[in-house]
Design a protein around this motif. Structure first.
Motif, short mmCIF file in Angstrom:
data_model
loop_
_atom_site.label_atom_id
_atom_site.label_comp_id
_atom_site.label_asym_id
_atom_site.label_seq_id
_atom_site.Cartn_x
_atom_site.Cartn_y
_atom_site.Cartn_z
N ASN A 1 12.25 39.33 -7.25
CA ASN A 1 11.73 40.57 -6.67
C ASN A 1 11.27 40.37 -5.23
N ALA A 2 10.68 39.20 -4.94
CA ALA A 2 10.28 38.91 -3.56
C ALA A 2 11.51 38.89 -2.66
N ALA A 3 12.60 38.29 -3.14
CA ALA A 3 13.83 38.23 -2.35
C ALA A 3 14.42 39.64 -2.16
N ARG A 4 14.31 40.48 -3.16
CA ARG A 4 14.77 41.87 -3.01
C ARG A 4 13.99 42.58 -1.90
N LYS B 1 0.85 -1.18 0.00
CA LYS B 1 0.00 0.00 0.00
C LYS B 1 0.89 1.24 0.00
N TYR B 2 0.60 2.16 -0.88
CA TYR B 2 1.52 3.29 -1.09
C TYR B 2 0.76 4.58 -1.35
N ILE B 3 1.47 5.68 -1.14
CA ILE B 3 0.99 6.99 -1.56
C ILE B 3 2.13 7.70 -2.28
N CYS B 4 1.81 8.24 -3.44
CA CYS B 4 2.76 9.05 -4.21
C CYS B 4 2.38 10.52 -4.04
N LEU B 5 3.34 11.32 -3.63
CA LEU B 5 3.13 12.76 -3.47
C LEU B 5 3.91 13.49 -4.55
N ARG B 6 3.18 14.17 -5.41
CA ARG B 6 3.77 14.83 -6.58
C ARG B 6 3.81 16.33 -6.36
N TYR B 7 5.01 16.86 -6.32
CA TYR B 7 5.14 18.30 -6.12
C TYR B 7 6.34 18.82 -6.88
N PHE B 8 6.44 20.13 -6.96
CA PHE B 8 7.54 20.75 -7.68
C PHE B 8 8.58 21.27 -6.71
N ASN B 9 8.72 22.58 -6.62
CA ASN B 9 9.84 23.18 -5.92
C ASN B 9 9.62 23.25 -4.42
N ALA B 10 10.26 22.35 -3.69
CA ALA B 10 10.29 22.46 -2.23
C ALA B 10 11.21 23.62 -1.88
N CYS B 11 10.81 24.44 -0.93
CA CYS B 11 11.61 25.63 -0.62
C CYS B 11 11.31 26.11 0.79
N GLY B 12 12.07 27.11 1.22
CA GLY B 12 11.89 27.65 2.55
C GLY B 12 12.72 26.89 3.58
N ALA B 13 12.51 27.23 4.85
CA ALA B 13 13.27 26.62 5.93
C ALA B 13 12.41 26.52 7.18
N HIS B 14 12.87 25.73 8.13
CA HIS B 14 12.15 25.53 9.38
C HIS B 14 11.96 26.86 10.09
N ARG C 1 -1.97 24.57 3.26
CA ARG C 1 -0.65 25.20 3.35
C ARG C 1 -0.66 26.31 4.41
N LYS C 2 0.39 26.35 5.19
CA LYS C 2 0.58 27.42 6.15
C LYS C 2 1.25 28.62 5.48
N TYR C 3 2.14 28.34 4.54
CA TYR C 3 2.88 29.40 3.84
C TYR C 3 2.24 29.61 2.47
N ASN C 4 1.49 30.70 2.34
CA ASN C 4 0.67 30.92 1.15
C ASN C 4 1.21 31.97 0.20
N THR C 5 2.31 32.62 0.53
CA THR C 5 2.86 33.64 -0.35
C THR C 5 4.33 33.36 -0.58
N ILE C 6 4.85 33.82 -1.71
CA ILE C 6 6.26 33.63 -1.99
C ILE C 6 7.12 34.45 -1.03
N GLU C 7 6.60 35.58 -0.57
CA GLU C 7 7.35 36.39 0.40
C GLU C 7 7.54 35.66 1.72
N SER C 8 6.50 34.97 2.20
CA SER C 8 6.63 34.25 3.47
C SER C 8 7.60 33.08 3.33
N ILE C 9 7.61 32.45 2.17
CA ILE C 9 8.54 31.35 1.93
C ILE C 9 9.98 31.86 1.90
N VAL C 10 10.20 32.93 1.14
CA VAL C 10 11.54 33.50 1.03
C VAL C 10 12.02 34.00 2.38
#
Length: 343
Positions: free
Chosen positions: A278-281, A176-189, A318-327
């Motif tokens: 731009n978000a990182a800037r 029994k398995y689950i496949c989780l398909r996602y793209f760019n993992a990012c951010g930090a603890h 998702r807890k982090y909903n904006t690219i600014e919060s992730i960056v």
């Protein structure tokens, strides 16, 4: 995150082998899982990409490679895990194009050995860190959960091959398995103590932040002539802790329902490379010069996934909903760990 009351502990499944648990995504999964009771975590990692300093005190660790079947059998015999989470894949699209056989060896052959040992020791539950790269140039954006896989690079194909192996293994062995398909993992603890540290670094956000830290002069933009709103590639960015939460919820669902499933994990919206810069800037206050270079082979213009099924079935949010919060979370880690875990 708390598991439902009818989660794993109620079924007696407590030992979880996290393959690649010292790596970027795996270590954040371990951070989240280790805060919960009734779990025994065993990390398996060859430390080729992972970091010993990312492992919390008290967590059992086995240095081994999933391509070493003898080592796998020793570890399964010793720890007798009830479930396996797999984060051991090589992940660079460009590298997979240059060295496809190396990617099939690690990502496919390694997983075959892991599944064979699971079968031998009657371990039934498997969570696979797949990729939305299996969809290639998807015809529908955001990519729905039931989209047809058509990978366009060796990396995406290795993930798709494993997904097919899992389906056949369920049919033959009852896996029994689950496949989780996602793209760019990012951010930090959120603590700022754990984050992204690759050598060489290939991910966009840490590369951008290296410019802000004075470690490189500019950030490269690979192509500005794509059919997107500003000519640069559009990608999905999911915070690594949100991904960890999805893995934990998936395991609880798998044990409770005893039903294999695949989930896309996405934001449903994407950001162009220029928007991330731009978000990182804005977050760092640094000008962050950029430089346009030629397109990379194997890069689709737009990769965005939906997450309807995961939201409805797993209750994933998702807890982090904006690219600014992730960056901002990534910046908190990188500015105090300029050399990663070798600070």
């Amino acid at each position: 995150m708390k598991l439902p009351k009818d989660g794993l502990s109620a079924t007696g499944v407590t030992k979880i082998l996290v393959c690649g648990g010292a790596g970027y995504i795996g270590s954040h999964l371990v951070q989240e899982l280790s805060t919960q009771q009734d779990y025994e975590i065993i990390i398996l990692d060859n430390l080729s990409k992972g970091h010993i300093k990312s492992i919390p005190k008290g967590i059992k660790f086995e240095k081994a490679d999933i391509r070493d079947k003898t080592a796998l059998e020793r570890i399964f015999s010793k720890h007798k895990p009830d479930a396996v989470m797999h984060f051991c894949a090589s992940i660079s699209v460009g590298e997979s194009v240059a060295d496809p056989l190396g990617y099939y060896e690690n990502n496919v052959a390694g997983t075959i050995y892991l599944l064979q040992v699971m079968k031998k020791y009657n371990v039934k539950y498997f969570i696979f860190s797949s990729s939305a790269a299996i969809f290639g140039n998807a015809k529908e954006v955001p990519i729905p959960d039931d989209a047809r896989p058509e990978p366009i690079n060796p990396y995406g194909d290795t993930k798709f091959v494993v997904e097919k192996m899992l389906a056949w293994s369920e049919n033959a062995y009852g896996l029994k398995y689950i496949c989780l398909r996602y793209f760019n993992a990012c951010g930090a603890h959120e603590s700022g103590d754990f984050g992204e540290d690759h050598d060489p670094e290939t991910h966009l956000i840490p590369l951008i932040l290296q410019v802000a830290l004075g470690q490189r002069e500019s950030i490269s933009i690979f192509g500005d002539d794509y059919e997107t709103k500003d000519g640069t590639c559009v990608r999905d960015y999911i915070h690594v802790t949100d991904l960890a939460t999805a893995h934990i919820r998936s395991l609880a669902y798998l044990i409770k329902e005893n039903k294999s499933q695949s989930f896309n994990l996405g934001s449903g919206e994407g950001y162009t490379v220029k928007e991330v810069i731009n978000a990182a800037r804005n977050v760092t206050g640094h000008p962050i010069p950029d430089k346009v270079e030629d397109r990379r082979i194997g890069d689709p213009a737009i990769l965005i996934a939906g997450s309807t099924r995961a939201e409805q079935i797993l209750g994933w949010k998702r807890k982090y909903n904006t690219i600014e919060s992730i960056v901002a979370s990534a910046w908190k880690y990188h500015k105090t760990h300029i050399n990663g875990y070798n600070y």
